[in-house]
Design a protein around this motif. Structure first.
Motif, PDB file in Angstrom:
ATOM      1  N   GLU A 125       0.638  -1.495  -0.294  1.00  0.00           N
ATOM      2  CA  GLU A 125      -0.216   0.030  -0.215  1.00  0.00           C
ATOM      3  C   GLU A 125       1.206   1.002   0.185  1.00  0.00           C
ATOM      4  O   GLU A 125       0.501   2.233  -0.854  1.00  0.00           O
ATOM      5  CB  GLU A 125      -0.776   0.108   1.497  1.00  0.00           C
ATOM      6  CG  GLU A 125      -1.893  -1.094   1.025  1.00  0.00           C
ATOM      7  CD  GLU A 125      -1.562  -2.807   2.024  1.00  0.00           C
ATOM      8  OE1 GLU A 125      -2.271  -3.588   1.390  1.00  0.00           O
ATOM      9  OE2 GLU A 125      -0.156  -2.834   2.163  1.00  0.00           O
ATOM     10  N   ASN A 126       1.885   1.370   1.155  1.00  0.00           N
ATOM     11  CA  ASN A 126       2.559   2.745   0.769  1.00  0.00           C
ATOM     12  C   ASN A 126       3.642   2.951  -0.236  1.00  0.00           C
ATOM     13  O   ASN A 126       3.567   3.585  -0.680  1.00  0.00           O
ATOM     14  CB  ASN A 126       3.579   2.415   2.413  1.00  0.00           C
ATOM     15  CG  ASN A 126       2.373   2.610   3.347  1.00  0.00           C
ATOM     16  OD1 ASN A 126       1.781   3.565   2.799  1.00  0.00           O
ATOM     17  ND2 ASN A 126       2.844   1.650   4.532  1.00  0.00           N
ATOM     18  N   ALA A 127       4.256   1.845  -1.023  1.00  0.00           N
ATOM     19  CA  ALA A 127       4.742   1.344  -1.756  1.00  0.00           C
ATOM     20  C   ALA A 127       3.955   2.258  -3.396  1.00  0.00           C
ATOM     21  O   ALA A 127       4.822   2.422  -3.679  1.00  0.00           O
ATOM     22  CB  ALA A 127       5.255  -0.127  -2.227  1.00  0.00           C
ATOM     23  N   ARG A 128       2.674   1.892  -3.019  1.00  0.00           N
ATOM     24  CA  ARG A 128       2.020   2.317  -4.211  1.00  0.00           C
ATOM     25  C   ARG A 128       1.873   3.894  -3.851  1.00  0.00           C
ATOM     26  O   ARG A 128       1.851   4.458  -5.251  1.00  0.00           O
ATOM     27  CB  ARG A 128       0.517   1.300  -4.385  1.00  0.00           C
ATOM     28  CG  ARG A 128      -0.097   1.812  -5.557  1.00  0.00           C
ATOM     29  CD  ARG A 128      -1.454   2.130  -4.738  1.00  0.00           C
ATOM     30  NE  ARG A 128      -2.160   1.969  -4.142  1.00  0.00           N
ATOM     31  CZ  ARG A 128      -2.684   2.752  -3.446  1.00  0.00           C
ATOM     32  NH1 ARG A 128      -2.555   4.234  -4.299  1.00  0.00           N
ATOM     33  NH2 ARG A 128      -3.414   3.293  -2.075  1.00  0.00           N
ATOM     34  N   ILE A 129       1.750   4.005  -2.659  1.00  0.00           N
ATOM     35  CA  ILE A 129       1.585   6.095  -2.408  1.00  0.00           C
ATOM     36  C   ILE A 129       3.047   6.154  -2.770  1.00  0.00           C
ATOM     37  O   ILE A 129       2.907   7.725  -3.760  1.00  0.00           O
ATOM     38  CB  ILE A 129       1.302   5.889  -1.446  1.00  0.00           C
ATOM     39  CG1 ILE A 129      -0.435   5.920  -0.991  1.00  0.00           C
ATOM     40  CG2 ILE A 129       1.405   7.390  -1.023  1.00  0.00           C
ATOM     41  CD1 ILE A 129      -1.094   5.589   0.318  1.00  0.00           C
ATOM     42  N   LEU A 130       4.084   5.395  -2.530  1.00  0.00           N
ATOM     43  CA  LEU A 130       5.261   6.526  -3.133  1.00  0.00           C
ATOM     44  C   LEU A 130       5.624   6.610  -4.455  1.00  0.00           C
ATOM     45  O   LEU A 130       6.073   7.934  -5.187  1.00  0.00           O
ATOM     46  CB  LEU A 130       6.566   5.571  -2.832  1.00  0.00           C
ATOM     47  CG  LEU A 130       7.839   6.035  -2.796  1.00  0.00           C
ATOM     48  CD1 LEU A 130       8.214   7.178  -2.280  1.00  0.00           C
ATOM     49  CD2 LEU A 130       9.052   4.961  -2.160  1.00  0.00           C
ATOM     50  N   HIS A 131       5.428   5.247  -5.266  1.00  0.00           N
ATOM     51  CA  HIS A 131       5.824   5.192  -6.838  1.00  0.00           C
ATOM     52  C   HIS A 131       4.359   6.791  -6.731  1.00  0.00           C
ATOM     53  O   HIS A 131       5.304   7.434  -8.023  1.00  0.00           O
ATOM     54  CB  HIS A 131       5.075   4.243  -6.969  1.00  0.00           C
ATOM     55  CG  HIS A 131       4.574   4.064  -8.441  1.00  0.00           C
ATOM     56  ND1 HIS A 131       5.608   4.122  -9.603  1.00  0.00           N
ATOM     57  CD2 HIS A 131       3.400   3.862  -9.418  1.00  0.00           C
ATOM     58  CE1 HIS A 131       5.451   3.985 -10.268  1.00  0.00           C
ATOM     59  NE2 HIS A 131       4.095   4.217 -10.440  1.00  0.00           N
ATOM     60  N   ASP A 132       2.938   6.665  -6.325  1.00  0.00           N
ATOM     61  CA  ASP A 132       2.140   7.718  -7.248  1.00  0.00           C
ATOM     62  C   ASP A 132       3.020   9.336  -6.884  1.00  0.00           C
ATOM     63  O   ASP A 132       2.733  10.304  -7.448  1.00  0.00           O
ATOM     64  CB  ASP A 132       0.715   7.722  -6.581  1.00  0.00           C
ATOM     65  CG  ASP A 132       0.092   6.615  -7.223  1.00  0.00           C
ATOM     66  OD1 ASP A 132       0.855   5.357  -7.905  1.00  0.00           O
ATOM     67  OD2 ASP A 132      -1.023   6.165  -6.282  1.00  0.00           O
ATOM     68  N   MET A 133       3.471   9.152  -5.509  1.00  0.00           N
ATOM     69  CA  MET A 133       4.027  10.499  -5.625  1.00  0.00           C
ATOM     70  C   MET A 133       5.041  10.805  -6.049  1.00  0.00           C
ATOM     71  O   MET A 133       5.385  12.126  -6.373  1.00  0.00           O
ATOM     72  CB  MET A 133       4.833  10.762  -3.770  1.00  0.00           C
ATOM     73  CG  MET A 133       3.084  10.634  -2.838  1.00  0.00           C
ATOM     74  SD  MET A 133       2.483  12.474  -2.982  1.00  0.00           S
ATOM     75  CE  MET A 133       0.896  11.540  -1.457  1.00  0.00           C
ATOM     76  N   LEU A 134       6.452   9.788  -6.689  1.00  0.00           N
ATOM     77  CA  LEU A 134       7.799  10.609  -7.545  1.00  0.00           C
ATOM     78  C   LEU A 134       6.874  10.734  -8.870  1.00  0.00           C
ATOM     79  O   LEU A 134       7.287  10.959  -9.420  1.00  0.00           O
ATOM     80  CB  LEU A 134       8.889   8.738  -7.236  1.00  0.00           C
ATOM     81  CG  LEU A 134       8.822   9.052  -6.088  1.00  0.00           C
ATOM     82  CD1 LEU A 134       9.790   7.650  -5.569  1.00  0.00           C
ATOM     83  CD2 LEU A 134      10.164   9.965  -5.872  1.00  0.00           C
ATOM     84  N   GLU A 135       6.107   9.706  -9.200  1.00  0.00           N
ATOM     85  CA  GLU A 135       5.578  10.494 -11.234  1.00  0.00           C
ATOM     86  C   GLU A 135       5.013  11.267 -11.250  1.00  0.00           C
ATOM     87  O   GLU A 135       4.504  11.889 -12.309  1.00  0.00           O
ATOM     88  CB  GLU A 135       4.441   9.233 -11.593  1.00  0.00           C
ATOM     89  CG  GLU A 135       5.257   7.635 -11.246  1.00  0.00           C
ATOM     90  CD  GLU A 135       6.521   7.713 -12.170  1.00  0.00           C
ATOM     91  OE1 GLU A 135       5.843   8.350 -13.513  1.00  0.00           O
ATOM     92  OE2 GLU A 135       7.728   7.300 -12.663  1.00  0.00           O
ATOM     93  N   CYS A 136       4.217  11.633  -9.634  1.00  0.00           N
ATOM     94  CA  CYS A 136       2.918  12.795 -10.140  1.00  0.00           C
ATOM     95  C   CYS A 136       3.469  14.819 -10.031  1.00  0.00           C
ATOM     96  O   CYS A 136       4.867  14.100  -9.344  1.00  0.00           O
ATOM     97  CB  CYS A 136       2.257  12.983  -8.455  1.00  0.00           C
ATOM     98  SG  CYS A 136       0.939  14.186  -8.952  1.00  0.00           S
TER      99      CYS A 136
END
Length: 244
Positions: A187-198
């Motif tokens: 769950e947190n790995a997905r949020i980190l990925h989203d934050m880095l891509e956003c």
């Protein structure tokens, strides 16, 4: 014969200030020329018209002339002007709370007086990005922490896949379950990925509830603490947890 003073033009972001005597202040800044530096600023009176104190708030971006010499323990500063005029951050409690958090994180993490172009430009741009942001403000501190890991040198180093964990030790996304204390959960790995891509302007599109924000912030602080011990003492985290 007095030691010659060396002058230089610089940009800086204020990290902290401490009063010194009746009208002096020691200002810690992240600068483009000299990394983190301490500056002695004299002649500051809060009630004076046009007081420099108004410009020396946490995460304010300024331009100035610095003065140094081998005889002085601290640089001096003069001709201080705004590096950008902040329209919202000083007047919006959510944004000013974020700014305090960002300044404290940088103050604790960055000890180096060697300049880092990528780090400085990211921090400088983040000041403007927070001020301009209209939606998704409650995600900004998470975006900042995620993307600060890039110039600090420990952002994820491989492609994200759905359901992946992030191994804190090497910054690697992996499909294999890991010891939670050494990893970001899927769950947190997905949020980190989203934050880095956003793109920061579209932060509102990352839909997180308060619990998810708190858990991701805790996970990122553990990730930082693994690489940089000094993050553990950040006091403004408690306020962020209450506000967001």
């Amino acid at each position: 014969m007095g030691q010659a003073m060396k002058g230089y033009k610089a940009r800086g972001v204020v990290l902290s200030t401490v009063k010194y005597g009746d009208s002096g202040m020691v200002v810690q800044m992240l600068t483009d020329k000299y990394g983190r530096q301490s500056y002695m600023v004299q002649g500051i009176r809060p009630t004076a018209k046009g007081s420099k104190m108004a410009l020396l708030q946490p995460m304010f971006a300024v331009e100035f002339e610095g003065l140094s010499s081998s005889k002085m323990t601290m640089h001096r500063m003069k001709d201080l002007v705004p590096g950008m005029v902040l329209q919202n951050t000083p007047f919006d409690v959510r944004k000013s709370t974020m700014a305090l958090f960002m300044a404290e994180v940088l103050y604790r993490l960055i000890k180096d007086s060697e300049p880092s172009h990528d780090l400085f430009e990211f921090v400088w741009a983040s000041v403007g990005a927070l001020d301009a942001l209209e939606e998704g403000i409650s995600n900004f501190h998470l975006w900042f922490l995620a993307n600060l890991s890039r110039p600090l040198g420990f952002s994820p180093d491989n492609e994200y896949r759905d359901g992946a964990w992030l191994d804190m030790r090497d910054g690697h996304f992996t499909p294999h379950a890991l010891i939670p204390s050494m990893a970001l959960t899927p769950e947190n790995a997905r949020i980190l990925h989203d934050m880095l891509e956003c793109d920061v302007r579209y932060l509102a599109e990352i839909g997180l509830n308060r619990t998810e924000r708190v858990e991701f912030l805790d996970a990122m602080l553990r990730y930082y603490a693994y690489h940089l011990e000094s993050i553990k003492a950040v006091e403004s985290i408690r306020i962020l947890r209450e506000v967001f």
